[in-house]
Design a protein around this motif. Structure first.
Motif, PDB file in Angstrom:
ATOM      1  N   LYS A 133       0.830  -1.208   0.000  1.00  0.00           N
ATOM      2  CA  LYS A 133       0.000   0.000   0.000  1.00  0.00           C
ATOM      3  C   LYS A 133       0.866   1.261   0.000  1.00  0.00           C
ATOM      4  O   LYS A 133       0.591   2.210  -0.729  1.00  0.00           O
ATOM      5  CB  LYS A 133      -0.946  -0.017   1.202  1.00  0.00           C
ATOM      6  CG  LYS A 133      -2.138   0.909   1.025  1.00  0.00           C
ATOM      7  CD  LYS A 133      -3.120   0.772   2.163  1.00  0.00           C
ATOM      8  CE  LYS A 133      -4.097  -0.346   1.896  1.00  0.00           C
ATOM      9  NZ  LYS A 133      -5.205  -0.400   2.840  1.00  0.00           N
ATOM     10  N   CYS A 134       1.947   1.248   0.785  1.00  0.00           N
ATOM     11  CA  CYS A 134       2.869   2.391   0.813  1.00  0.00           C
ATOM     12  C   CYS A 134       3.488   2.610  -0.558  1.00  0.00           C
ATOM     13  O   CYS A 134       3.622   3.748  -1.029  1.00  0.00           O
ATOM     14  CB  CYS A 134       4.010   2.155   1.812  1.00  0.00           C
ATOM     15  SG  CYS A 134       3.533   2.344   3.518  1.00  0.00           S
ATOM     16  N   ARG A 135       3.887   1.511  -1.197  1.00  0.00           N
ATOM     17  CA  ARG A 135       4.536   1.602  -2.504  1.00  0.00           C
ATOM     18  C   ARG A 135       3.582   2.213  -3.531  1.00  0.00           C
ATOM     19  O   ARG A 135       3.950   3.103  -4.298  1.00  0.00           O
ATOM     20  CB  ARG A 135       5.000   0.212  -2.957  1.00  0.00           C
ATOM     21  CG  ARG A 135       5.736   0.216  -4.274  1.00  0.00           C
ATOM     22  CD  ARG A 135       6.272  -1.150  -4.670  1.00  0.00           C
ATOM     23  NE  ARG A 135       5.220  -2.139  -4.821  1.00  0.00           N
ATOM     24  CZ  ARG A 135       5.042  -3.189  -4.026  1.00  0.00           C
ATOM     25  NH1 ARG A 135       5.853  -3.426  -3.026  1.00  0.00           N
ATOM     26  NH2 ARG A 135       4.048  -4.035  -4.235  1.00  0.00           N
ATOM     27  N   ILE A 136       2.340   1.745  -3.525  1.00  0.00           N
ATOM     28  CA  ILE A 136       1.365   2.241  -4.503  1.00  0.00           C
ATOM     29  C   ILE A 136       1.069   3.717  -4.259  1.00  0.00           C
ATOM     30  O   ILE A 136       1.068   4.519  -5.194  1.00  0.00           O
ATOM     31  CB  ILE A 136       0.073   1.394  -4.444  1.00  0.00           C
ATOM     32  CG1 ILE A 136       0.369  -0.033  -4.924  1.00  0.00           C
ATOM     33  CG2 ILE A 136      -1.023   2.021  -5.294  1.00  0.00           C
ATOM     34  CD1 ILE A 136      -0.749  -1.029  -4.662  1.00  0.00           C
ATOM     35  N   VAL A 137       0.853   4.090  -2.992  1.00  0.00           N
ATOM     36  CA  VAL A 137       0.585   5.497  -2.659  1.00  0.00           C
ATOM     37  C   VAL A 137       1.779   6.366  -3.069  1.00  0.00           C
ATOM     38  O   VAL A 137       1.606   7.424  -3.678  1.00  0.00           O
ATOM     39  CB  VAL A 137       0.273   5.662  -1.149  1.00  0.00           C
ATOM     40  CG1 VAL A 137       0.303   7.125  -0.738  1.00  0.00           C
ATOM     41  CG2 VAL A 137      -1.078   5.045  -0.814  1.00  0.00           C
ATOM     42  N   PHE A 138       2.978   5.923  -2.743  1.00  0.00           N
ATOM     43  CA  PHE A 138       4.183   6.692  -3.087  1.00  0.00           C
ATOM     44  C   PHE A 138       4.281   6.888  -4.594  1.00  0.00           C
ATOM     45  O   PHE A 138       4.544   7.987  -5.066  1.00  0.00           O
ATOM     46  CB  PHE A 138       5.439   5.990  -2.563  1.00  0.00           C
ATOM     47  CG  PHE A 138       6.703   6.749  -2.854  1.00  0.00           C
ATOM     48  CD1 PHE A 138       7.113   7.769  -2.019  1.00  0.00           C
ATOM     49  CD2 PHE A 138       7.462   6.444  -3.976  1.00  0.00           C
ATOM     50  CE1 PHE A 138       8.267   8.485  -2.286  1.00  0.00           C
ATOM     51  CE2 PHE A 138       8.616   7.157  -4.257  1.00  0.00           C
ATOM     52  CZ  PHE A 138       9.022   8.173  -3.405  1.00  0.00           C
ATOM     53  N   ARG A 139       4.077   5.825  -5.352  1.00  0.00           N
ATOM     54  CA  ARG A 139       4.196   5.932  -6.818  1.00  0.00           C
ATOM     55  C   ARG A 139       3.113   6.842  -7.401  1.00  0.00           C
ATOM     56  O   ARG A 139       3.383   7.638  -8.292  1.00  0.00           O
ATOM     57  CB  ARG A 139       4.148   4.540  -7.442  1.00  0.00           C
ATOM     58  CG  ARG A 139       5.453   3.798  -7.217  1.00  0.00           C
ATOM     59  CD  ARG A 139       5.525   2.520  -7.991  1.00  0.00           C
ATOM     60  NE  ARG A 139       6.864   1.973  -7.900  1.00  0.00           N
ATOM     61  CZ  ARG A 139       7.160   0.696  -7.881  1.00  0.00           C
ATOM     62  NH1 ARG A 139       6.185  -0.188  -7.965  1.00  0.00           N
ATOM     63  NH2 ARG A 139       8.393   0.294  -7.795  1.00  0.00           N
ATOM     64  N   TYR A 140       1.883   6.698  -6.903  1.00  0.00           N
ATOM     65  CA  TYR A 140       0.823   7.583  -7.384  1.00  0.00           C
ATOM     66  C   TYR A 140       1.191   9.037  -7.104  1.00  0.00           C
ATOM     67  O   TYR A 140       1.009   9.910  -7.951  1.00  0.00           O
ATOM     68  CB  TYR A 140      -0.514   7.260  -6.710  1.00  0.00           C
ATOM     69  CG  TYR A 140      -1.257   6.072  -7.280  1.00  0.00           C
ATOM     70  CD1 TYR A 140      -1.044   5.628  -8.577  1.00  0.00           C
ATOM     71  CD2 TYR A 140      -2.196   5.392  -6.515  1.00  0.00           C
ATOM     72  CE1 TYR A 140      -1.745   4.543  -9.086  1.00  0.00           C
ATOM     73  CE2 TYR A 140      -2.897   4.307  -7.015  1.00  0.00           C
ATOM     74  CZ  TYR A 140      -2.663   3.892  -8.309  1.00  0.00           C
ATOM     75  OH  TYR A 140      -3.359   2.820  -8.810  1.00  0.00           O
ATOM     76  N   ALA A 152      -6.856   8.765  -2.901  1.00  0.00           N
ATOM     77  CA  ALA A 152      -7.863   8.205  -1.989  1.00  0.00           C
ATOM     78  C   ALA A 152      -9.010   7.579  -2.784  1.00  0.00           C
ATOM     79  O   ALA A 152      -9.457   6.472  -2.480  1.00  0.00           O
ATOM     80  CB  ALA A 152      -8.382   9.295  -1.050  1.00  0.00           C
ATOM     81  N   ILE A 153      -9.459   8.272  -3.825  1.00  0.00           N
ATOM     82  CA  ILE A 153     -10.545   7.743  -4.659  1.00  0.00           C
ATOM     83  C   ILE A 153     -10.069   6.494  -5.405  1.00  0.00           C
ATOM     84  O   ILE A 153     -10.748   5.475  -5.433  1.00  0.00           O
ATOM     85  CB  ILE A 153     -11.042   8.826  -5.651  1.00  0.00           C
ATOM     86  CG1 ILE A 153     -11.738   9.958  -4.881  1.00  0.00           C
ATOM     87  CG2 ILE A 153     -11.974   8.222  -6.699  1.00  0.00           C
ATOM     88  CD1 ILE A 153     -12.003  11.204  -5.708  1.00  0.00           C
ATOM     89  N   GLN A 154      -8.888   6.577  -5.994  1.00  0.00           N
ATOM     90  CA  GLN A 154      -8.331   5.461  -6.768  1.00  0.00           C
ATOM     91  C   GLN A 154      -8.162   4.194  -5.919  1.00  0.00           C
ATOM     92  O   GLN A 154      -8.469   3.102  -6.352  1.00  0.00           O
ATOM     93  CB  GLN A 154      -6.972   5.874  -7.358  1.00  0.00           C
ATOM     94  CG  GLN A 154      -6.265   4.806  -8.151  1.00  0.00           C
ATOM     95  CD  GLN A 154      -6.909   4.536  -9.498  1.00  0.00           C
ATOM     96  OE1 GLN A 154      -7.592   5.379 -10.045  1.00  0.00           O
ATOM     97  NE2 GLN A 154      -6.734   3.341 -10.007  1.00  0.00           N
TER      98      GLN A 154
END
Length: 195
Positions: A133-140, A152-154
Motif C-alpha cells: 500500500k505504501c509503494r502504490i501510494v508513493f508511486r501515485y 484516496a478515490i483510486q
C-alpha cells in the motif's frame, strides 16, 4: 517438473521465494547477459562486471525469502547499478587514500550526473521493497503526480490513510538513505543542482 521457461517474471519471482532453485536457474539464464551488459556499460571492466553480476545473483538467492519482487528486470537492474555505485564508492576511497596529499574535486559534472542517477536507482530499489500500500501510494504521488484526494478515490481509502501511507513510505526511504550514508550525498547533489 514444470517448464520454468514458460513462466512469467511474476510467477518466477513467486516460485523463487518458495525455495525454487529451478526458478532461480531460469531467472539467471533469462537475465544474466542483460545484467552483464548493464554492468559493463557502467564500469567498462569485464572482470568487475562479471563479479558484480555474480554477487547480485548470489544475493538474490540468499535473500529470496525476504524480498517481494514486483518487477524482476527492474529489481535486478537496480541491484546491479547499486552494486556498481558501491564499487565506485570503494574505488573513490582507495584513490583518496592513495592520493591523500593530492587535492582533487570529488564531484565533476559527469560524476555528479552518475551519482544522481545511482541515487535515483537506489531510491527506486527502496521503493520496490516498501509494503504494497505504501509503494502504490508513493508511486501515485511522486511518480504520477496525483493529489492525495485522487489517490484516496483510486485506492478507495481515506485521505488520512493516503497521508499516513505516504508518511510511512518517506520515513522508510529516509531510513534507507541514512543507513547507507547517502543522505549527505543527497544534500550535496541538491545543493549543487540549485547553483
Amino acid at each position: 517438473m514444470p517448464d520454468y521457461s514458460t513462466y512469467s517474471d511474476e510467477r518466477l519471482a513467486l516460485s523463487l521465494k518458495k525455495d525454487g532453485q529451478a526458478a532461480f536457474t531460469e531467472i539467471y539464464n533469462r537475465y544474466w547477459k542483460q545484467m552483464l551488459a548493464i554492468a559493463w556499460n557502467h564500469c567498462k571492466d569485464s572482470t568487475v562486471s562479471k563479479d558484480i553480476v555474480h554477487d547480485v545473483f548470489i544475493s538474490l538467492w540468499e535473500k529470496r525469502h525476504l524480498t517481494d519482487i514486483q518487477n524482476l528486470p527492474a529489481f535486478l537492474a537496480g541491484s546491479i547499478k547499486l552494486s556498481i555505485y558501491h564499487y565506485y564508492q570503494k574505488e573513490q576511497r582507495r584513490a583518496a587514500l592513495a592520493n591523500k596529499n593530492i587535492e582533487f574535486e570529488l564531484f565533476t559534472n559527469d560524476e555528479h550526473k552518475l551519482d544522481a542517477r545511482f541515487l535515483q536507482l537506489y531510491i527506486d530499489s527502496i521503493v520496490e521493497e516498501l509494503p504494497e500500500k505504501c509503494r502504490i501510494v508513493f508511486r501515485y504521488s511522486r511518480e504520477i503526480g496525483m493529489k492525495n484526494s485522487e489517490i484516496a478515490i483510486q485506492m478507495q481509502i481515506s485521505e488520512k490513510g493516503v497521508e499516513a501511507n505516504l508518511t510511512r513510505a518517506l520515513k522508510i526511504i529516509r531510513g534507507g538513505l541514512k543507513k547507507y550514508g547517502i543522505l549527505a550525498l543527497t544534500s550535496i547533489l541538491l545543493y549543487r543542482s540549485l547553483l
